[in-house]
Design an enzyme around this catalytic site. Structure first.
Site, PDB file in Angstrom:
ATOM      1  N   GLU A  44       0.842  -1.204   0.000  1.00 51.05           N
ATOM      2  CA  GLU A  44       0.000   0.000   0.000  1.00 51.05           C
ATOM      3  C   GLU A  44       0.873   1.249   0.000  1.00 51.05           C
ATOM      4  OE1 GLU A  44      -2.789  -0.114   3.207  1.00 51.05           O
ATOM      5  OE2 GLU A  44      -3.910  -1.817   2.386  1.00 51.05           O
ATOM      6  N   HIS A 135      -4.119  11.387 -26.745  1.00 56.90           N
ATOM      7  CA  HIS A 135      -4.287  10.497 -27.894  1.00 56.90           C
ATOM      8  C   HIS A 135      -5.585  10.812 -28.640  1.00 56.90           C
ATOM      9  CE1 HIS A 135      -3.847   6.977 -30.395  1.00 56.90           C
ATOM     10  NE2 HIS A 135      -5.032   6.536 -30.019  1.00 56.90           N
ATOM     11  N   LYS A 197      -3.110   1.714 -43.692  1.00 56.11           N
ATOM     12  CA  LYS A 197      -2.842   0.387 -43.124  1.00 56.11           C
ATOM     13  C   LYS A 197      -4.106  -0.214 -42.530  1.00 56.11           C
ATOM     14  CE  LYS A 197      -1.278   1.646 -38.431  1.00 56.11           C
ATOM     15  NZ  LYS A 197      -2.540   2.046 -37.967  1.00 56.11           N
ATOM     16  N   ALA A 229       6.169  -0.139 -31.345  1.00 58.55           N
ATOM     17  CA  ALA A 229       6.926   0.316 -32.524  1.00 58.55           C
ATOM     18  C   ALA A 229       6.647  -0.512 -33.773  1.00 58.55           C
ATOM     19  CB  ALA A 229       8.431   0.368 -32.242  1.00 58.55           C
ATOM     20  N   GLY A 230       5.616  -1.353 -33.732  1.00 54.27           N
ATOM     21  CA  GLY A 230       5.256  -2.145 -34.916  1.00 54.27           C
ATOM     22  C   GLY A 230       4.809  -1.261 -36.068  1.00 54.27           C
ATOM     23  N   THR A 231       3.915  -0.322 -35.789  1.00 54.75           N
ATOM     24  CA  THR A 231       3.385   0.563 -36.829  1.00 54.75           C
ATOM     25  C   THR A 231       4.485   1.397 -37.465  1.00 54.75           C
ATOM     26  OG1 THR A 231       1.214   0.722 -35.760  1.00 54.75           O
ATOM     27  CG2 THR A 231       1.804   2.498 -37.243  1.00 54.75           C
TER      28      THR A 231
END
Length: 316
Positions: A44, A135, A197, A229-231
């Site tokens: 906690e 975002h 995409k 970081a795929g995109t």
């Protein structure tokens, strides 16, 4: 450090990004507030504020990055402590707003966690939120308190301008980021392109085709968040395959989780430029990654809010 004239402005930090908080406090000209965050043996969180903040306007710096749940809980407990210690206002400086990608119901029976986080902050007692590149900008509407959303594009564009790259094209890695890409392109006086995409499942991106002329050009990919970081790496590979000479990339929030660093290291990206809205651990500080500070921008916003001046000038 020049000293700020109003002793009623206090800046505190929790555990997510203390170095950024120190930089912000130094830019404003105040000492960082004295507090401690510890844990009981069962995990906690315990917070002690070690100076009087009665009647003060308090600014708490905390990005809700990994471990996000712990950082959110620290923040909620800190807000409660400040409220009970009679702070005049409790202003949350959240450079990176975690859970922002859960901003709508994309499928049946999904939560809208970005709204839940907003409710938790308000219920705890927050007076205002200062954040950076949400975002989904509509998250501002999840709050019934003022939200100042700062933007990272001016910081990134200033860096690219100084590099004096030639024959630039600014590329959005998807349709959702076109507005951001256009803002950067306008500042660099460059054209834009879009990677069309399809994403078969979360954190897996499949590049389809490129809209716009990139052949023989230096491409700058821009996104708000880079997570696995795929995109961004698939996009960089596709740009090179379709005739771009060099590929650079930039984002505001370097989440860089899981295989991200390995992917960037082995990708066609020459340099990845990010901000310090999220601190980079040592293993993420590779030669390809350049980190810019958002402290001057945030400290200016805090001073303007405190002095009841317009913040919108900082969007330019």
């Amino acid at each position: 450090m020049s000293e700020y004239k109003d002793s009623k402005l206090k800046v505190f930090t929790l555990n997510s990004n203390p170095r950024l908080a120190e930089e912000i406090a130094a830019n404003i000209g105040v000492d960082l507030g004295k507090s401690s965050v510890t844990k009981f043996s069962d995990g906690e969180i315990q917070i002690n504020i070690e100076e009087s903040i009665r009647g003060c306007d308090v600014y708490v710096v905390q990005s809700t990055c990994e471990p996000g749940n712990q950082h959110i809980m620290e923040l909620l407990i800190m807000i409660d402590a400040l409220k009970r210690a009679s702070a005049k206002s409790i202003n949350i400086v959240m450079p990176y707003y975690g859970y922002a990608r859960q901003d709508r119901k994309a499928r049946a029976r999904e939560p809208i966690t970005a709204k839940l986080v907003a409710d938790l902050l308000q219920t705890a007692g927050a007076s205002r939120v200062i954040t950076l590149d949400l975002h989904a900008p509509q998250i501002q509407g999840f709050f019934d308190i003022p939200v100042d959303q700062l933007v990272g594009v001016p910081i990134l564009s200033s860096y690219w301008s100084k590099k004096e790259l030639e024959d630039i094209v600014v590329v959005s890695p998807d349709h959702g980021g076109v507005t951001r890409a256009r803002q950067l392109a306008d500042r660099l006086k460059a054209p834009i392109a879009i990677i069309d995409k399809r994403r078969p499942r979360p954190n897996v991106a499949e590049v389809m085709n490129i809209v716009g002329n990139i052949e023989g050009k230096t491409a700058i990919l821009i996104d708000d968040i880079i997570d696995t970081a795929g995109t961004i790496t698939l996009g960089a590979n596709a740009l090179i395959e379709n005739g771009a000479t060099d590929v650079y990339a930039c984002c505001t929030h370097p989440v860089l989780s899981g295989p991200a660093i390995d992917r960037i290291q082995s990708s066609k990206i020459k340099e990845l430029v990010v901000t310090n809205s999220i601190p980079l651990s040592e293993e993420k500080q590779i030669d390809k990654v350049t980190q810019l500070s958002v402290a001057p921008l945030i400290s200016e916003a805090i001073i303007r809010v405190h002095e009841r001046q317009s913040v919108s000038i900082l969007f330019d």
